[in-house]
Design an enzyme around this catalytic site. Structure first.
Site, short mmCIF file in Angstrom:
data_model
loop_
_atom_site.label_atom_id
_atom_site.label_comp_id
_atom_site.label_asym_id
_atom_site.label_seq_id
_atom_site.Cartn_x
_atom_site.Cartn_y
_atom_site.Cartn_z
N HIS A 140 0.86 -1.19 0.00
CA HIS A 140 0.00 0.00 0.00
C HIS A 140 0.89 1.24 0.00
O HIS A 140 1.79 1.37 0.83
CB HIS A 140 -0.93 0.00 1.22
CG HIS A 140 -2.05 0.97 1.04
ND1 HIS A 140 -3.23 0.65 0.39
CD2 HIS A 140 -2.13 2.28 1.36
CE1 HIS A 140 -3.99 1.73 0.35
NE2 HIS A 140 -3.35 2.73 0.93
N ALA A 141 0.65 2.17 -0.93
CA ALA A 141 1.52 3.33 -1.12
C ALA A 141 1.62 4.17 0.16
O ALA A 141 0.65 4.27 0.93
CB ALA A 141 1.00 4.19 -2.26
N HIS A 183 -0.33 11.89 -5.73
CA HIS A 183 -0.87 11.91 -4.36
C HIS A 183 0.26 11.77 -3.34
O HIS A 183 0.39 12.57 -2.41
CB HIS A 183 -1.88 10.77 -4.19
CG HIS A 183 -2.42 10.67 -2.80
ND1 HIS A 183 -3.59 11.28 -2.39
CD2 HIS A 183 -1.92 10.08 -1.70
CE1 HIS A 183 -3.78 11.05 -1.11
NE2 HIS A 183 -2.79 10.32 -0.66
N GLU A 184 1.13 10.78 -3.57
CA GLU A 184 2.24 10.55 -2.62
C GLU A 184 3.24 11.69 -2.63
O GLU A 184 3.71 12.12 -1.58
CB GLU A 184 2.95 9.23 -2.96
CG GLU A 184 2.08 7.99 -2.83
CD GLU A 184 1.34 7.88 -1.51
OE1 GLU A 184 0.17 7.47 -1.52
OE2 GLU A 184 1.92 8.27 -0.47
N HIS A 188 2.37 14.54 -0.45
CA HIS A 188 2.80 14.39 0.95
C HIS A 188 4.25 14.86 1.11
O HIS A 188 4.59 15.56 2.07
CB HIS A 188 2.70 12.93 1.38
CG HIS A 188 1.30 12.42 1.60
ND1 HIS A 188 0.38 13.06 2.38
CD2 HIS A 188 0.69 11.29 1.15
CE1 HIS A 188 -0.75 12.37 2.40
NE2 HIS A 188 -0.60 11.30 1.66
N TYR A 244 -9.76 11.41 4.14
CA TYR A 244 -9.91 11.37 2.68
C TYR A 244 -11.23 12.02 2.27
O TYR A 244 -11.29 12.70 1.24
CB TYR A 244 -9.83 9.93 2.17
CG TYR A 244 -8.52 9.26 2.49
CD1 TYR A 244 -8.43 8.28 3.48
CD2 TYR A 244 -7.35 9.62 1.83
CE1 TYR A 244 -7.22 7.67 3.77
CE2 TYR A 244 -6.13 9.02 2.13
CZ TYR A 244 -6.08 8.06 3.11
OH TYR A 244 -4.87 7.46 3.42
N GLU A 283 -3.78 14.95 2.78
CA GLU A 283 -4.25 14.05 1.71
C GLU A 283 -4.68 14.80 0.46
O GLU A 283 -4.83 14.21 -0.60
CB GLU A 283 -5.43 13.22 2.23
CG GLU A 283 -5.11 12.34 3.42
CD GLU A 283 -3.93 11.42 3.16
OE1 GLU A 283 -3.25 11.04 4.13
OE2 GLU A 283 -3.66 11.07 1.99
N HIS A 285 -6.58 0.32 5.53
CA HIS A 285 -6.60 1.30 6.61
C HIS A 285 -7.20 0.73 7.88
O HIS A 285 -6.89 1.20 8.98
CB HIS A 285 -7.37 2.53 6.14
CG HIS A 285 -6.73 3.20 4.97
ND1 HIS A 285 -6.70 2.62 3.72
CD2 HIS A 285 -6.06 4.36 4.85
CE1 HIS A 285 -6.04 3.40 2.90
NE2 HIS A 285 -5.64 4.45 3.55
O1 LIG Z 1 -4.40 5.18 1.12
C1 LIG Z 1 -4.34 5.97 0.20
C2 LIG Z 1 -2.99 6.46 -0.31
C3 LIG Z 1 -1.91 6.15 0.72
C4 LIG Z 1 -1.57 7.36 1.66
O2 LIG Z 1 -0.74 8.26 0.96
O3 LIG Z 1 -2.75 8.06 2.03
C5 LIG Z 1 -0.83 6.84 2.93
C6 LIG Z 1 -1.66 5.79 3.71
C7 LIG Z 1 -0.85 5.32 4.89
C8 LIG Z 1 0.16 4.38 4.71
C9 LIG Z 1 0.92 3.97 5.80
C10 LIG Z 1 0.68 4.49 7.08
C11 LIG Z 1 -0.32 5.46 7.26
C12 LIG Z 1 -1.08 5.89 6.15
N1 LIG Z 1 -0.62 8.00 3.79
C13 LIG Z 1 0.63 8.55 3.90
O4 LIG Z 1 1.61 8.10 3.36
C14 LIG Z 1 0.70 9.74 4.78
C15 LIG Z 1 -0.22 9.92 5.80
C16 LIG Z 1 -0.16 11.05 6.62
C17 LIG Z 1 0.82 12.02 6.40
C18 LIG Z 1 1.73 11.84 5.37
C19 LIG Z 1 1.69 10.71 4.57
N2 LIG Z 1 -5.43 6.46 -0.42
C20 LIG Z 1 -6.75 6.04 0.03
C21 LIG Z 1 -7.87 6.98 -0.41
C22 LIG Z 1 -7.77 7.49 -1.79
C23 LIG Z 1 -7.14 8.69 -2.00
C24 LIG Z 1 -7.06 9.22 -3.30
C25 LIG Z 1 -7.65 8.51 -4.38
C26 LIG Z 1 -8.28 7.29 -4.14
C27 LIG Z 1 -8.33 6.77 -2.85
C28 LIG Z 1 -7.04 4.61 -0.47
O5 LIG Z 1 -6.25 4.09 -1.27
O6 LIG Z 1 -8.05 4.07 0.01
ZN LIG Z 2 -2.19 10.05 1.30
#
Ligand SMILES: O=C(CCC(O)(O)[C@H](Cc1ccccc1)NC(=O)c1ccccc1)N[C@@H](Cc1ccccc1)C(=O)O
Ligand SMILES: [Zn+2]
Length: 559
Positions: free
Chosen positions: A281-282, A311-312, A315, A451, A339, A441
């Site tokens: 998971h990214a 998206h990444e 961050h 989100y 996000e 998540h």
């Molecule tokens: O989960 C993500 C992308 C990964 C992330 O960048 O949000 C990531 C998730 C994560 C991974 C490991 C530990 C905690 C959270 N979040 C981060 O890398 C992050 C979080 C907070 C601060 C800085 C970076 N998107 C969500 C929602 C989404 C977003 C955008 C388009 C479609 C869907 C999903 O896929 O369901």
């Molecule tokens: Zn994110």
């Protein structure tokens, strides 16, 4: 298991360190401080989080979450009709099949087998996790983990604000849902997709039915003006994950944001390694030394992953802009801000105008029909996501509060999925299953309402940055429609965004929102006006076809 022992040791050390810091701050009567900045820093430092647990319970908590995440990341299933081939992972194999297969039986197989691998084994662990997280919340003087998570927004009526936003947006979602249900019925037949019931969740192009962009071709309003498939062009032009990252970086620097650092390119993991299992998971990581920032992503060459790269990288840009803030302020103004950044940039990148500008599409035909085709595709990713983005924590808040008892975990999950998304499982579910754990998540204890907030904020940011870039005029919206805006190379727009990113969490999030948009509250207006043309078209289309808008909660023959 060496790695996870190492991970446990490090998190234990960090917990001890942060508890030490915390004990220092609670010595002060910081609530009586006059200096707002000092008071804010102490207030944020006073929340210790799970490290407040006694050492043995803290280790049990960390081990429980690590075990849930490990089961999720290692889960593999057998291919449809081939019990010899049993090495299918979620990324890329299952994700690719859910996106591209139109074989209903195969889709049902993948959907059900994934949940078989991630449900029953994780369910007992989840129960322990809930108890421990609630205990940690109480040690931080919160009533439960729901209040602890909501504290990140520091907004007394935050849940009411979110409920109001959903109320404003639900009618639009119902029109998209009704229209796609008709298209899916035409494709798969009425025995699989009923006229007035919920949509079976395995047909929607995504393992969780959270975005439906991958089945856009089933619902394209004007098929003879078919938009090109970006994935095809990415592959044709021999894009690699690295080239996708470099292309994304160039957009950020074109608006005067920062290039990725040397450490970023040296230490990021942007392709799935062949020799070991990683959490695919990214994610984007801040190493808090002002130089070391990393993305971990199992990148495939596809449009969806090209958007995720942005998206990444959003961050990472946030990390870089607030790197000189005091440690406690190196966060988003609220989690939804973090996000939203990358997605705002992606709203410009995915426009046909921009994609043809960077040679990823042949020069595009400007027409009302092409516009509606484009808006439908974006709506299938952005509007469709809203109910899912909302229900994920609606379920968890109730689980943490105990209003959903352990014995009803799965049944209540599917009630929310029916009530908010209008989807249903393709196979019968029971309390032997635990379908929430099919989503990353949930097993990684990552909050999700961020989100939903991001999907509202990103259109407010987009409208403000497009106005600043001269790509949109709020007084004359029809001249340059917001959905055609591309802020590429606009230093004015980038500098405006930069002022907010530099702030980190040093000010309450309404102050940060006001800097960009002039407003202090979340507002569905910009999102609704962005999609207005397709919203109107859908209302007309559903009326013409007589499609029932909405869904009945119990169907003949269903349990
Ligand atoms: O989960 C993500 C992308 C990964 C992330 O960048 O949000 C990531 C998730 C994560 C991974 C490991 C530990 C905690 C959270 N979040 C981060 O890398 C992050 C979080 C907070 C601060 C800085 C970076 N998107 C969500 C929602 C989404 C977003 C955008 C388009 C479609 C869907 C999903 O896929 O369901
Ligand atoms: Zn994110």
């Amino acid at each position: 298991m060496l790695f996870s022992r190492l991970q446990l040791a490090v998190s234990g050390e960090f917990a001890k360190f942060s508890k030490g810091q915390w004990l220092e701050t609670v010595k002060f009567q910081w609530r009586t401080f006059k200096d707002p900045n000092l008071k804010r820093q102490f207030k944020q430092l006073s929340v210790l989080g799970t490290a407040a647990l006694p050492e043995d319970k803290y280790e049990k908590y960390e081990k429980t979450v690590a075990d849930m995440e490990s089961i999720y990341s290692k889960a593999k299933i057998c291919a449809y009709n081939n019990s010899e081939k049993c090495d299918l992972s979620l990324e890329p194999e299952m994700t690719e099949i859910l996106a591209n297969s139109r074989n209903e039986a195969e889709l049902k197989h993948i959907w059900t087998e994934w949940r078989k691998q991630t449900g029953a084994t994780i369910r007992p662990l989840y129960n322990d996790y809930v108890k421990l997280l609630n205990e940690a919340a109480r040690l931080n003087n919160f009533t439960d983990a729901a209040e602890y998570w909501l504290n990140s927004y520091d907004t007394p009526d935050f849940k009411e604000q979110v409920a109001e936003l959903w109320k404003q947006l639900r009618p639009f979602y119902l029109e998209v849902h009704a229209y796609m249900r008709r298209k899916l019925r035409e494709k798969y037949g009425e025995s699989i997709v009923s006229k007035r019931g919920p949509i079976p969740a395995h047909l929607l192009g995504n393992m969780w039915a959270q975005t439906w962009g991958n089945i856009a071709e089933l619902g394209i309003p004007y098929p003879d003006v078919k938009p090109e498939d970006i994935t095809k062009y990415l592959v044709q032009q021999k894009f690699t994950p690295l080239k996708m990252f470099k292309t994304a970086e160039e957009f950020f620097t074109s608006i005067n944001l920062s290039p990725m650092t040397e450490e970023f390119w040296k230490y990021s993991v942007i392709e799935k390694p062949k020799d070991r299992d990683i959490v695919c998971h990214a994610s984007a990581w801040d190493f808090y030394n002002g130089r070391d920032f990393r993305i971990k992503q199992c990148t495939e060459v596809s449009e969806e992953d090209f958007v995720t790269v942005h998206h990444e990288m959003g961050h990472i840009e946030y990390y870089m802009q607030y790197k000189d803030q005091p440690f406690i302020y190196r966060e988003g103004a609220n989690p939804g801000f973090h996000e939203a950044i990358g997605d705002v940039i992606a709203l410009s990148v995915i426009t046909p105008k921009h994609l043809s500008r960077i040679g990823l599409l042949p020069n595009v035909t400007q027409s009302k029909e092409a516009d509606l085709n484009y808006l439908m595709k974006v709506a299938l990713d952005k509007i469709v996501f809203l109910p899912f983005g909302y229900l994920m924590d609606l379920w968890r808040w109730q689980v943490f509060k105990g209003t959903i008892p352990e014995k009803d975990y799965n049944c209540e999950w599917w009630k929310l999925r029916l009530n908010y998304q209008g989807v249903k499982p393709p196979t019968v579910r029971s309390e032997k299953d635990f379908d929430p754990a099919a989503k990353y998540h949930i097993v990684s204890s990552t909050p999700y309402i961020r989100y939903f907030v991001s999907f509202i904020l990103q259109f407010q940011f987009h409208e403000a940055l497009c106005t600043r870039a001269g790509e949109f005029d709020p007084n004359n919206p029809s001249e340059k429609p917001l959905h055609q805006c591309d802020i590429y190379q606009s230093k004015e727009a980038g500098n405006l965004l930069k002022t907010v990113l530099e702030m980190g969490s040093s000010k309450p999030w309404p102050d940060a929102l006001e800097v960009i948009t002039g407003q202090r509250n979340m507002d569905a207006g910009p999102l609704l006006s962005y999609f207005a043309p397709i919203h109107n078209w859908l209302k007309e289309e559903n009326k013409k076809s007589g499609e029932y808008v909405g869904w009945e909660s119990t169907e003949k023959g269903d349990i």
